[in-house]
Design a protein around this motif. Structure first.
Motif, PDB file in Angstrom:
ATOM      1  N   UNK A   1       0.748  -1.350  -0.014  1.00 49.86           N
ATOM      2  CA  UNK A   1      -0.126  -0.168  -0.017  1.00 49.86           C
ATOM      3  C   UNK A   1       0.801   1.255   0.003  1.00 49.86           C
ATOM      4  N   UNK A   2       2.130   1.107   0.719  1.00 48.12           N
ATOM      5  CA  UNK A   2       2.811   2.423   0.819  1.00 48.12           C
ATOM      6  C   UNK A   2       3.356   3.033  -0.754  1.00 48.12           C
ATOM      7  N   UNK A   3       3.880   1.893  -1.441  1.00 51.40           N
ATOM      8  CA  UNK A   3       4.385   2.079  -2.771  1.00 51.40           C
ATOM      9  C   UNK A   3       3.496   3.012  -3.714  1.00 51.40           C
ATOM     10  N   UNK A   4       2.102   2.549  -3.931  1.00 50.92           N
ATOM     11  CA  UNK A   4       1.453   3.623  -4.892  1.00 50.92           C
ATOM     12  C   UNK A   4       1.071   4.736  -3.997  1.00 50.92           C
ATOM     13  N   UNK A   5       0.653   4.786  -2.891  1.00 51.29           N
ATOM     14  CA  UNK A   5       0.426   5.937  -2.078  1.00 51.29           C
ATOM     15  C   UNK A   5       1.698   6.900  -2.162  1.00 51.29           C
ATOM     16  N   UNK A   6       2.886   6.578  -2.013  1.00 48.49           N
ATOM     17  CA  UNK A   6       4.054   7.480  -2.295  1.00 48.49           C
ATOM     18  C   UNK A   6       4.070   8.079  -3.599  1.00 48.49           C
ATOM     19  N   UNK A  43       7.821  10.153 -12.003  1.00 49.54           N
ATOM     20  CA  UNK A  43       8.120  10.380 -10.796  1.00 49.54           C
ATOM     21  C   UNK A  43       9.174   9.522 -10.022  1.00 49.54           C
ATOM     22  N   UNK A  44      10.133   9.871  -9.445  1.00 51.08           N
ATOM     23  CA  UNK A  44      11.133   9.075  -8.650  1.00 51.08           C
ATOM     24  C   UNK A  44      11.283   9.855  -7.202  1.00 51.08           C
ATOM     25  N   UNK A  45      10.911   8.795  -6.480  1.00 52.35           N
ATOM     26  CA  UNK A  45      11.089   9.291  -4.979  1.00 52.35           C
ATOM     27  C   UNK A  45      12.366   8.471  -4.320  1.00 52.35           C
ATOM     28  N   UNK A  46      13.213   8.928  -3.511  1.00 53.34           N
ATOM     29  CA  UNK A  46      14.066   8.370  -2.596  1.00 53.34           C
ATOM     30  C   UNK A  46      13.658   8.914  -1.349  1.00 53.34           C
ATOM     31  N   UNK A  51      15.179   3.688   9.101  1.00 49.05           N
ATOM     32  CA  UNK A  51      16.509   3.447   8.925  1.00 49.05           C
ATOM     33  C   UNK A  51      17.037   3.082   7.584  1.00 49.05           C
ATOM     34  N   UNK A  52      16.016   2.660   6.780  1.00 47.29           N
ATOM     35  CA  UNK A  52      16.534   2.107   5.556  1.00 47.29           C
ATOM     36  C   UNK A  52      16.284   3.077   4.354  1.00 47.29           C
ATOM     37  N   UNK A  53      17.063   3.066   3.357  1.00 51.19           N
ATOM     38  CA  UNK A  53      16.989   3.839   2.131  1.00 51.19           C
ATOM     39  C   UNK A  53      15.848   3.075   1.102  1.00 51.19           C
ATOM     40  N   UNK A  54      15.084   3.716   0.720  1.00 54.98           N
ATOM     41  CA  UNK A  54      14.121   3.291  -0.246  1.00 54.98           C
ATOM     42  C   UNK A  54      13.821   4.108  -1.548  1.00 54.98           C
ATOM     43  N   UNK A  55      13.590   3.502  -2.524  1.00 55.99           N
ATOM     44  CA  UNK A  55      13.156   4.370  -3.787  1.00 55.99           C
ATOM     45  C   UNK A  55      11.866   3.663  -4.422  1.00 55.99           C
ATOM     46  N   UNK A  56      11.424   4.600  -5.155  1.00 57.36           N
ATOM     47  CA  UNK A  56       9.942   4.200  -5.767  1.00 57.36           C
ATOM     48  C   UNK A  56       9.953   5.129  -7.181  1.00 57.36           C
TER      49      UNK A  56
END
Length: 199
Positions: A1-6, A43-46, A51-56
């Motif tokens: 759910x986090x991914x599409x929302x971001x 769109x690209x989100x970092x 504490x973990x780096x994520x990207x979408x």
């Protein structure tokens, strides 16, 4: 759910050509603000979470009228993963096969769903080259005046334009970074690329 929302919430919301420093830069302001706009892009989100780096990464379709905003979020494979509808009284997120989530506004919806607020309230302006600067004044982007820190603490950089030499240039790429006490915060950076509108 986090991914599409971001992706959805920052749908905005822009990798274009870099401008050579020695090239003359246009001083033309962007087109006058429009209440009704239809845009599409990538769109690209970092960001950091626990504490973990994520990207979408993903695509978006943005449809805005005077009162409402509809954002469709599309996966890199072309599947619509979420639709957001914002009205003057509510914001709703609909994901495929899941119950819709609703809140009084988009900022509250992101806070409720993610635990922190994304810069969604400014996107109606930002995508068109406008913002409210940290001093409260209206910022209007131009190729020669291409960055600002907003009143709510985001640094906007208008990196490239659909046609920098046009009489009224349109934004192509916007880089967005969270700013606190004048320093970049590494927990979120957003790159928005607006695709050219077919004539």
């Amino acid at each position: 759910m986090m991914r599409p929302l971001l992706i959805a919430l920052t749908a905005a919301t822009l990798a274009g050509c870099a401008v050579t420093p020695s090239a003359p830069r246009s001083t033309a302001a962007v087109a006058p603000y429009r209440d009704s706009v239809e845009l599409a892009g990538r769109i690209a989100i970092n960001y950091s979470r626990d504490g973990k780096k994520e990207s979408l990464n993903g695509k978006f379709v943005w449809q805005q009228s005077k009162a409402n905003t509809d954002v469709s979020l599309i996966s890199p494979t072309g599947q619509t993963v979420a639709v957001i509808n914002v009205t003057p009284s509510s914001a709703t997120l609909k994901e495929s096969g899941k119950q819709a989530l609703t809140a009084p506004d988009l900022d509250t919806l992101t806070q409720k769903t993610l635990g922190w607020t994304l810069p969604v309230s400014g996107l109606r302006d930002w995508l068109q080259g406008y913002a409210t600067a940290s001093d409260g004044k209206r910022f209007v982007a131009t190729p020669a005046n291409d960055n600002v820190i907003t009143r709510d603490g985001w640094k906007l950089e208008y990196v490239s334009w659909q046609d920098e030499n046009a009489a009224v240039p349109q934004p192509k790429r916007i880089d967005v970074t969270r700013i606190a006490l004048g320093q970049a915060v590494d927990d979120m950076a957003i790159r928005i690329v607006i695709d050219p509108v077919a004539q």
